[in-house]
Design an enzyme around this catalytic site. Sequence first.
Site, PDB file in Angstrom:
ATOM      1  N   THR A  97      82.201  29.927  33.847  1.00  0.00           N
ATOM      2  CA  THR A  97      83.672  30.013  33.813  1.00  0.00           C
ATOM      3  C   THR A  97      84.202  29.735  35.217  1.00  0.00           C
ATOM      4  OG1 THR A  97      83.508  31.714  32.108  1.00  0.00           O
ATOM      5  CG2 THR A  97      85.634  31.498  33.228  1.00  0.00           C
ATOM      6  N   LYS A 172      89.125  28.437  28.295  1.00  0.00           N
ATOM      7  CA  LYS A 172      88.379  29.678  28.518  1.00  0.00           C
ATOM      8  C   LYS A 172      89.266  30.721  29.218  1.00  0.00           C
ATOM      9  CE  LYS A 172      84.956  32.544  29.220  1.00  0.00           C
ATOM     10  NZ  LYS A 172      84.699  33.542  28.205  1.00  0.00           N
ATOM     11  N   LYS A 240      86.951  38.306  38.436  1.00  0.00           N
ATOM     12  CA  LYS A 240      86.952  36.916  38.924  1.00  0.00           C
ATOM     13  C   LYS A 240      87.871  36.055  38.036  1.00  0.00           C
ATOM     14  CE  LYS A 240      83.480  34.633  37.127  1.00  0.00           C
ATOM     15  NZ  LYS A 240      83.338  33.531  36.257  1.00  0.00           N
TER      16      LYS A 240
HETATM   17  P1  NAP Z   1      75.069  36.854  35.820  1.00  0.00           P
HETATM   18  O1  NAP Z   1      74.139  37.592  34.958  1.00  0.00           O
HETATM   19  O2  NAP Z   1      75.700  37.526  36.985  1.00  0.00           O
HETATM   20  O3  NAP Z   1      74.327  35.531  36.347  1.00  0.00           O
HETATM   21  C1  NAP Z   1      74.903  34.719  37.319  1.00  0.00           C
HETATM   22  C2  NAP Z   1      73.942  33.617  37.690  1.00  0.00           C
HETATM   23  O4  NAP Z   1      74.491  32.861  38.789  1.00  0.00           O
HETATM   24  C3  NAP Z   1      72.580  34.144  38.179  1.00  0.00           C
HETATM   25  O5  NAP Z   1      71.597  33.254  37.717  1.00  0.00           O
HETATM   26  C4  NAP Z   1      72.728  34.079  39.688  1.00  0.00           C
HETATM   27  O6  NAP Z   1      71.511  33.979  40.400  1.00  0.00           O
HETATM   28  C5  NAP Z   1      73.509  32.785  39.828  1.00  0.00           C
HETATM   29  N1  NAP Z   1      74.163  32.674  41.136  1.00  0.00           N
HETATM   30  C6  NAP Z   1      75.186  33.422  41.616  1.00  0.00           C
HETATM   31  N2  NAP Z   1      75.517  33.031  42.858  1.00  0.00           N
HETATM   32  C7  NAP Z   1      74.666  32.014  43.169  1.00  0.00           C
HETATM   33  C8  NAP Z   1      74.500  31.184  44.315  1.00  0.00           C
HETATM   34  N3  NAP Z   1      75.296  31.321  45.388  1.00  0.00           N
HETATM   35  N4  NAP Z   1      73.537  30.241  44.289  1.00  0.00           N
HETATM   36  C9  NAP Z   1      72.732  30.090  43.207  1.00  0.00           C
HETATM   37  N5  NAP Z   1      72.839  30.837  42.085  1.00  0.00           N
HETATM   38  C10 NAP Z   1      73.802  31.790  42.063  1.00  0.00           C
HETATM   39  O7  NAP Z   1      76.282  36.223  34.986  1.00  0.00           O
HETATM   40  P2  NAP Z   1      76.430  35.930  33.427  1.00  0.00           P
HETATM   41  O8  NAP Z   1      76.971  37.144  32.771  1.00  0.00           O
HETATM   42  O9  NAP Z   1      75.208  35.299  32.909  1.00  0.00           O
HETATM   43  O10 NAP Z   1      77.647  34.879  33.453  1.00  0.00           O
HETATM   44  C11 NAP Z   1      77.459  33.533  33.826  1.00  0.00           C
HETATM   45  C12 NAP Z   1      78.795  32.797  33.638  1.00  0.00           C
HETATM   46  O11 NAP Z   1      79.192  32.916  32.263  1.00  0.00           O
HETATM   47  C13 NAP Z   1      79.954  33.354  34.465  1.00  0.00           C
HETATM   48  O12 NAP Z   1      80.792  32.282  34.832  1.00  0.00           O
HETATM   49  C14 NAP Z   1      80.677  34.269  33.487  1.00  0.00           C
HETATM   50  O13 NAP Z   1      82.039  34.428  33.809  1.00  0.00           O
HETATM   51  C15 NAP Z   1      80.485  33.499  32.184  1.00  0.00           C
HETATM   52  N6  NAP Z   1      80.502  34.319  30.968  1.00  0.00           N
HETATM   53  C16 NAP Z   1      79.824  35.505  30.923  1.00  0.00           C
HETATM   54  C17 NAP Z   1      79.875  36.246  29.746  1.00  0.00           C
HETATM   55  C18 NAP Z   1      79.159  37.573  29.620  1.00  0.00           C
HETATM   56  O14 NAP Z   1      79.469  38.288  28.673  1.00  0.00           O
HETATM   57  N7  NAP Z   1      78.259  37.955  30.507  1.00  0.00           N
HETATM   58  C19 NAP Z   1      80.588  35.777  28.629  1.00  0.00           C
HETATM   59  C20 NAP Z   1      81.218  34.543  28.700  1.00  0.00           C
HETATM   60  C21 NAP Z   1      81.173  33.818  29.877  1.00  0.00           C
HETATM   61  P3  NAP Z   1      70.747  35.333  40.868  1.00  0.00           P
HETATM   62  O15 NAP Z   1      70.000  35.804  39.671  1.00  0.00           O
HETATM   63  O16 NAP Z   1      69.882  34.886  41.985  1.00  0.00           O
HETATM   64  O17 NAP Z   1      71.816  36.299  41.313  1.00  0.00           O
END
Ligand code: NAP
Length: 300
Positions: A97, A172, A240
């Site tokens: 997102t 989104k 965010k």
């Molecule tokens: P998450 O568990 O926090 O995972 C984030 C990912 O981004 C991890 O693989 C992290 O790596 C990586 N990352 C962050 N900063 C980085 C950097 N500087 N360089 C390289 N990698 C980096 O998040 P998530 O819940 O899976 O969400 C991912 C996306 O989907 C977000 O945009 C979120 O808004 C969206 N989303 C989430 C949900 C939900 O329910 N969770 C639903 C819809 C949409 P590390 O493991 O090394 O930290």
Amino acid sequence: MTQCIGFIGIGIMGEAMAANILKHGHSLVVYNRSSEKTDALREKGALVAGKPSLVADAADVIILMLTGEEAVDAVLHGEDGLLAGECADKVVINMSTVPAHCSRAWAALLAENGATLIDAPVSGSKIPAELGELVILAGGLEEVVHEQEPLLLCMGKRVIYCGPIGSGSSMKLSINLLLGIMMEGLAEAVHLAESSGLATETLLDAISAGPLACTLFQLKEQMLKTGSYPPQFPFRHMAKDMQFVLAAAEENGTHLPLGSELAKLYSPAADASLMDLDFAAVKTLLRHHESPVASEKSKE
Ligand code: NAP
């Protein structure tokens, strides 16, 4: 047709989405900044790359599922970045997102390197991701989105074409504004019921029996009953996204009275202990603003 799929960002969502791609028989090469998070996928048959450029070299299509703008920039650039790999004639699908203007800028950058970007963020959180039931909001060239639909449907139950590049990201943010408002609405309803001496279970039962019943409320029911908020959609992501919503509203001159108030609750400046909890933990903020009457009542 099975292809080699690259997947960068093995977080809460990415791990489940990548596992579903494997289940559909594609070969998969993954990269994550913290390498230990790739262990489970390696055991399921994925190859693990040590840097994003190697994912570009190996894959036909590259999916990004990262925190947001900074993370995508970090993965694209640098000597180990995606752009340092073989990107020509590849399709990059950014499912993170992000604001729409980022999607447009990255599409131009990738085009200079011979690649095509689709922005395809998702509606649905951890459980729909595990079940392969996400709703995918896609923007970009319509024929490219159409071409990638079979791959996207490994992760979701529906692909909604939203328009040119950036439209998936804009869609989104509109959906997450509604999500935030609905969650806050439920939290306030529970809070009022509790302070009126009603049982949370009874309120939730009454809601689910009537016209307000919805999947979101069902998903959050247990958290509200127990006061425990293990992260599905983390608070930090909603904080965010609300910043992105406000920025988009300002850019478009859109008046969002509830959205503006909501962004004060879902704020990156909120209590640090909330950030890694589920966004349903917004309910705990209501207690901080109670009047002396409510505080006395809650002691009774
Ligand atoms: P998450 O568990 O926090 O995972 C984030 C990912 O981004 C991890 O693989 C992290 O790596 C990586 N990352 C962050 N900063 C980085 C950097 N500087 N360089 C390289 N990698 C980096 O998040 P998530 O819940 O899976 O969400 C991912 C996306 O989907 C977000 O945009 C979120 O808004 C969206 N989303 C989430 C949900 C939900 O329910 N969770 C639903 C819809 C949409 P590390 O493991 O090394 O930290």
